[in-house]
Design a protein around this motif. Structure first.
Motif, PDB file in Angstrom:
ATOM      1  N   SER A 356       0.832  -1.214   0.000  1.00 60.90           N
ATOM      2  CA  SER A 356       0.000   0.000   0.000  1.00 60.90           C
ATOM      3  C   SER A 356       0.864   1.261   0.000  1.00 60.90           C
ATOM      4  N   ALA A 357       1.952   1.219   0.814  1.00 59.60           N
ATOM      5  CA  ALA A 357       2.828   2.388   0.884  1.00 59.60           C
ATOM      6  C   ALA A 357       3.499   2.639  -0.463  1.00 59.60           C
ATOM      7  N   ILE A 358       3.911   1.560  -1.147  1.00 59.77           N
ATOM      8  CA  ILE A 358       4.567   1.730  -2.451  1.00 59.77           C
ATOM      9  C   ILE A 358       3.580   2.281  -3.476  1.00 59.77           C
ATOM     10  N   GLU A 359       2.359   1.747  -3.484  1.00 56.58           N
ATOM     11  CA  GLU A 359       1.363   2.249  -4.436  1.00 56.58           C
ATOM     12  C   GLU A 359       1.058   3.725  -4.173  1.00 56.58           C
ATOM     13  N   THR A 360       0.973   4.105  -2.895  1.00 56.70           N
ATOM     14  CA  THR A 360       0.703   5.507  -2.561  1.00 56.70           C
ATOM     15  C   THR A 360       1.888   6.384  -2.920  1.00 56.70           C
ATOM     16  N   LEU A 361       3.090   5.818  -2.707  1.00 51.43           N
ATOM     17  CA  LEU A 361       4.299   6.595  -2.980  1.00 51.43           C
ATOM     18  C   LEU A 361       4.389   6.995  -4.453  1.00 51.43           C
ATOM     19  N   ARG A 362       3.873   6.141  -5.324  1.00 50.18           N
ATOM     20  CA  ARG A 362       3.931   6.441  -6.749  1.00 50.18           C
ATOM     21  C   ARG A 362       3.050   7.648  -7.115  1.00 50.18           C
ATOM     22  N   ARG A 363       2.014   7.875  -6.324  1.00 52.59           N
ATOM     23  CA  ARG A 363       1.076   8.957  -6.673  1.00 52.59           C
ATOM     24  C   ARG A 363       1.352  10.243  -5.897  1.00 52.59           C
ATOM     25  N   VAL A 364       2.136  10.146  -4.816  1.00 52.62           N
ATOM     26  CA  VAL A 364       2.356  11.329  -3.961  1.00 52.62           C
ATOM     27  C   VAL A 364       3.611  12.055  -4.440  1.00 52.62           C
ATOM     28  N   GLU A 365       3.468  13.369  -4.534  1.00 50.05           N
ATOM     29  CA  GLU A 365       4.605  14.185  -4.959  1.00 50.05           C
ATOM     30  C   GLU A 365       5.168  15.029  -3.820  1.00 50.05           C
ATOM     31  N   ASN A 366       4.429  15.093  -2.694  1.00 52.44           N
ATOM     32  CA  ASN A 366       4.878  15.881  -1.551  1.00 52.44           C
ATOM     33  C   ASN A 366       6.073  15.171  -0.911  1.00 52.44           C
ATOM     34  N   PRO A 367       7.221  15.837  -0.807  1.00 45.72           N
ATOM     35  CA  PRO A 367       8.424  15.193  -0.228  1.00 45.72           C
ATOM     36  C   PRO A 367       8.211  14.729   1.209  1.00 45.72           C
ATOM     37  N   GLU A 368       7.478  15.507   2.017  1.00 41.97           N
ATOM     38  CA  GLU A 368       7.258  15.097   3.410  1.00 41.97           C
ATOM     39  C   GLU A 368       6.458  13.815   3.473  1.00 41.97           C
ATOM     40  N   GLN A 369       5.401  13.723   2.696  1.00 41.16           N
ATOM     41  CA  GLN A 369       4.608  12.486   2.681  1.00 41.16           C
ATOM     42  C   GLN A 369       5.431  11.305   2.144  1.00 41.16           C
ATOM     43  N   GLN A 370       6.272  11.553   1.165  1.00 42.72           N
ATOM     44  CA  GLN A 370       7.108  10.478   0.635  1.00 42.72           C
ATOM     45  C   GLN A 370       8.057   9.954   1.717  1.00 42.72           C
ATOM     46  N   ARG A 371       8.605  10.909   2.531  1.00 47.43           N
ATOM     47  CA  ARG A 371       9.509  10.459   3.603  1.00 47.43           C
ATOM     48  C   ARG A 371       8.773   9.612   4.631  1.00 47.43           C
ATOM     49  N   ARG A 372       7.515  10.009   4.930  1.00 47.94           N
ATOM     50  CA  ARG A 372       6.742   9.201   5.894  1.00 47.94           C
ATOM     51  C   ARG A 372       6.443   7.815   5.344  1.00 47.94           C
ATOM     52  N   LEU A 374       8.212   6.177   3.108  1.00 48.15           N
ATOM     53  CA  LEU A 374       9.459   5.410   3.108  1.00 48.15           C
ATOM     54  C   LEU A 374       9.803   4.923   4.518  1.00 48.15           C
ATOM     55  N   ALA A 375       9.491   5.749   5.540  1.00 49.68           N
ATOM     56  CA  ALA A 375       9.737   5.310   6.920  1.00 49.68           C
ATOM     57  C   ALA A 375       8.858   4.111   7.263  1.00 49.68           C
ATOM     58  N   ILE A 376       7.579   4.152   6.799  1.00 48.74           N
ATOM     59  CA  ILE A 376       6.672   3.005   7.039  1.00 48.74           C
ATOM     60  C   ILE A 376       7.216   1.757   6.360  1.00 48.74           C
ATOM     61  N   ILE A 377       7.681   1.883   5.118  1.00 45.28           N
ATOM     62  CA  ILE A 377       8.233   0.724   4.392  1.00 45.28           C
ATOM     63  C   ILE A 377       9.449   0.176   5.126  1.00 45.28           C
ATOM     64  N   ALA A 378      10.307   1.058   5.639  1.00 46.47           N
ATOM     65  CA  ALA A 378      11.505   0.605   6.365  1.00 46.47           C
ATOM     66  C   ALA A 378      11.124  -0.130   7.646  1.00 46.47           C
ATOM     67  N   GLU A 379      10.142   0.437   8.386  1.00 48.79           N
ATOM     68  CA  GLU A 379       9.718  -0.238   9.618  1.00 48.79           C
ATOM     69  C   GLU A 379       9.113  -1.604   9.330  1.00 48.79           C
ATOM     70  N   ASP A 380       8.294  -1.679   8.270  1.00 53.37           N
ATOM     71  CA  ASP A 380       7.703  -2.971   7.931  1.00 53.37           C
ATOM     72  C   ASP A 380       8.766  -3.971   7.487  1.00 53.37           C
ATOM     73  N   ALA A 381       9.797  -3.479   6.799  1.00 53.94           N
ATOM     74  CA  ALA A 381      10.876  -4.380   6.390  1.00 53.94           C
ATOM     75  C   ALA A 381      11.622  -4.921   7.604  1.00 53.94           C
ATOM     76  N   VAL A 382      11.884  -4.031   8.590  1.00 56.04           N
ATOM     77  CA  VAL A 382      12.540  -4.480   9.817  1.00 56.04           C
ATOM     78  C   VAL A 382      11.658  -5.466  10.561  1.00 56.04           C
ATOM     79  N   ARG A 383      10.353  -5.160  10.571  1.00 52.23           N
ATOM     80  CA  ARG A 383       9.411  -6.064  11.254  1.00 52.23           C
ATOM     81  C   ARG A 383       9.406  -7.446  10.602  1.00 52.23           C
ATOM     82  N   MET A 384       9.377  -7.460   9.254  1.00 51.32           N
ATOM     83  CA  MET A 384       9.392  -8.758   8.564  1.00 51.32           C
ATOM     84  C   MET A 384      10.707  -9.497   8.797  1.00 51.32           C
ATOM     85  N   ASP A 385      11.814  -8.759   8.830  1.00 47.97           N
ATOM     86  CA  ASP A 385      13.102  -9.409   9.074  1.00 47.97           C
ATOM     87  C   ASP A 385      13.124 -10.043  10.466  1.00 47.97           C
TER      88      ASP A 385
END
Length: 561
Positions: A356-372, A374-385
């Motif tokens: 969901s975060a990746i799909e949203t990231l493709r449509r969002v152009e606001n840098p602040e929202q993109q950083r948030r 990306l932070a969600i994707i990183a946390e989920d990756a750590v969680r999965m690891d």
């Protein structure tokens, strides 16, 4: 919450091909062995009892002794009445000796007597007489006794059995046996050769051994030779030959009795063997069939027949052990299936969040929202690891403990080290650890896994304790069990979840803790380790005097070394 690890061998070995049973057409090898072992003693017994040569020799010796006594009587009678003395020389008178010999042998119908002179010439024969008109008539011996069909079969079986064994003969003195069919008669002929002359000399001196032979028509004949003496002078030789029918009859009776006993013993042995086969071999085949059915995935709970499990013997123990192993195997299969489903469910949540975060990231152009995002994707990756690591750790526990030999482990220094480590790293408002344990408390286990359990439980208690609270760790030996209790001052455990908290992926975290920091496998892995080491782990709530919850308590019991 800290978690533990350990492999679980979920793959079963490839099935071993097993031949399909055909009990109705094939005798089981176990039955053959039972029959062989049970039938061997009767066969040895019958072979020993049928080995009647020594008994037969005793009968023959008695027969020879009686015949020799009879021959001496005949010889003495002829020496007294059939001899003429002239010039101190005794001479045999054939005209007197012949009728006298016939008169002496008349009562013994089965005996033939012959009288020879000192030169070995035949003087008289009890079976030869003068008939009407001066003709010479020879009276035949009585016909040989013919055994009945049963006795004939017994005799043939006996001889066939004896052919398997060596036949040393144990005989009394002065008994010579020749069982060659058609053996020549004990006789002297007018044309005496060197051997016959020596035999004649021995006969006149009374030194000829009795002679026992079996004729071509099956007669058992006994011959003895006794010299006839008058005034210490030999005047002739009396040769008596008699058919030893009673010897054969007695031996045959004993053979029949022995074979009858053997047949009875053999029947009992076969019956007992069949009984043993029914109580041993057949249940073994049923257990083998049950094992084959288990391998094919048939019959989860009732693979082993109930009658076999109800038996109070070794077969029953084996049947119950097989059923218990089957139940444990199916429980492991079910557990692995549930574990796989739980793993899929737990991994689906962070994967869904990442997608969901990746799909949203493709449509969002606001840098602040993109950083948030990306932070969600990183946390989920750590969680999965973290989740994948804990899953791998959980899957290794059972297999590792099954391969590792339990050794004595002193848990007192382990608890002391964990308490000191927490004291050295705790913050100003972090809970403290109070330790109450003996100097030495040795249990049987695997040191690394025991440390993992204690670290998990202590970390879990610290995470639920309020700031400035206390976590009490008490250890003591109670009989054959070492008990370790870890108590906190947190909110406690819901009463309905006292067992559920040990399930995989169950997570009940303190308020304020960020979601996804734990996989929910720590307590599940701890229970795996403790139960694999032969212990128990349980959770309960501590109560204040007014009945309110004062915190949670985890109790671990391990066998003392």
């Amino acid at each position: 919450m800290p978690d533990a690890s350990g492999p679980v061998a979920t793959e079963l070995p490839p099935p071993v091909p097993m031949e399909r049973r055909r009990t109705s057409r094939r005798v089981s090898p176990l039955l053959r062995r039972i029959l062989l072992v049970n039938m061997l003693p009767p066969f040895l017994l019958v072979a020993t009892l049928l080995y009647l040569d020594q008994y037969q020799d005793g009968l023959l010796a008695a027969e020879v002794q009686g015949l020799r006594t009879q021959a001496r009587i005949y010889a003495n009678g002829i020496a007294e009445a059939g001899v003429r003395i002239q010039d101190d020389r005794a001479t045999l008178v054939p005209e007197i000796a012949r009728p006298l010999l016939r008169r002496l042998t008349e009562p013994s119908t089965g005996t033939q007597a012959k009288l020879f002179d000192n030169n070995g010439l035949l003087v008289a024969d009890s079976r030869v007489r003068e008939g009407p008109g001066g003709a010479i008539v020879t009276e035949p011996l009585p016909p040989p006794s013919q055994p009945g069909p049963v006795a004939g079969v017994i005799g043939r079986v006996y001889e066939r059995v004896l052919d398997w064994f060596p036949r040393p003969r144990v005989r009394g003195p002065a008994v010579v046996v020749d069982e060659t069919p058609g053996a020549p008669s004990f006789d002297w002929q007018p044309d005496l050769g060197p051997d016959r002359r020596e035999e004649l000399r021995l006969a006149l001196e009374g030194g000829v051994n009795p002679y026992v032979r079996r004729t071509a028509d099956g007669r058992l004949l006994v011959s003895v030779a006794e010299p006839a003496r008058r005034a210490n002078q030999p005047v002739g030789i009396v040769l008596l030959t008699r058919e030893a029918r009673e010897v054969d009859q007695r031996v045959m009776e004993i053979r029949g009795s022995v074979l009858a006993l053997f047949a009875m013993a053999l029947a009992i042995t076969v019956a007992l063997s069949l009984y043993l086969a029914r109580t041993l071999a057949s249940p073994m085949l049923e257990l083998a069939g049950s094992a084959a059915a288990m391998r094919q995935g048939k019959g989860r709970g009732g693979s082993v027949p109930a009658p076999l499990m109800a038996r109070q013997d070794e077969i029953g123990l084996l049947a119950r052990a097989l059923q218990s192993g089957t139940n444990a195997l199916w429980a492991r299969v079910d557990s692995n299936e549930r574990f796989a489903a739980d793993v899929a469910h737990e991994l689906r949540n962070p994967l869904t969040s990442v997608r969901s975060a990746i799909e949203t990231l493709r449509r969002v152009e606001n840098p602040e929202q993109q950083r948030r995002l990306l932070a969600i994707i990183a946390e989920d990756a750590v969680r999965m690891d973290r989740l994948i690591g804990d899953i791998a750790d959980s899957s290794r526990v059972d297999a590792e403990l099954s391969r590792t030999v339990s050794e004595p482990v002193n848990i007192a220094p382990i608890l002391a080290t964990l308490a000191e480590l927490h004291a050295a790293t705790r913050g100003e408002n972090d809970p403290s650890v109070e330790l109450d344990a003996p100097v030495s408390l040795v249990v049987r286990g695997v040191e690394g896994r025991v440390v993992q359990v204690l670290r998990n439980l202590l970390g879990n208690a610290l995470s639920f304790s309020p700031p400035g609270g206390k976590v009490r760790v008490r250890a003591r030996a109670t009989g054959a069990v070492a008990e370790i209790a870890i108590e906190d001052e947190g909110p406690g455990i819901p009463e309905a979840k006292l067992e559920g908290i040990f399930d995989r992926f169950y997570s009940e975290r303190p308020q304020g803790e960020r979601f996804g920091q734990h996989s929910g496998l720590g307590l599940s892995i701890s229970r795996q380790i403790v139960e694999a080491l032969g212990g128990r782990i349980m959770a309960e709530n501590r109560r204040n005097p007014d009945g309110s919850v004062a915190g949670a308590r985890f109790v671990v019991r391990l066998p003392v070394a």
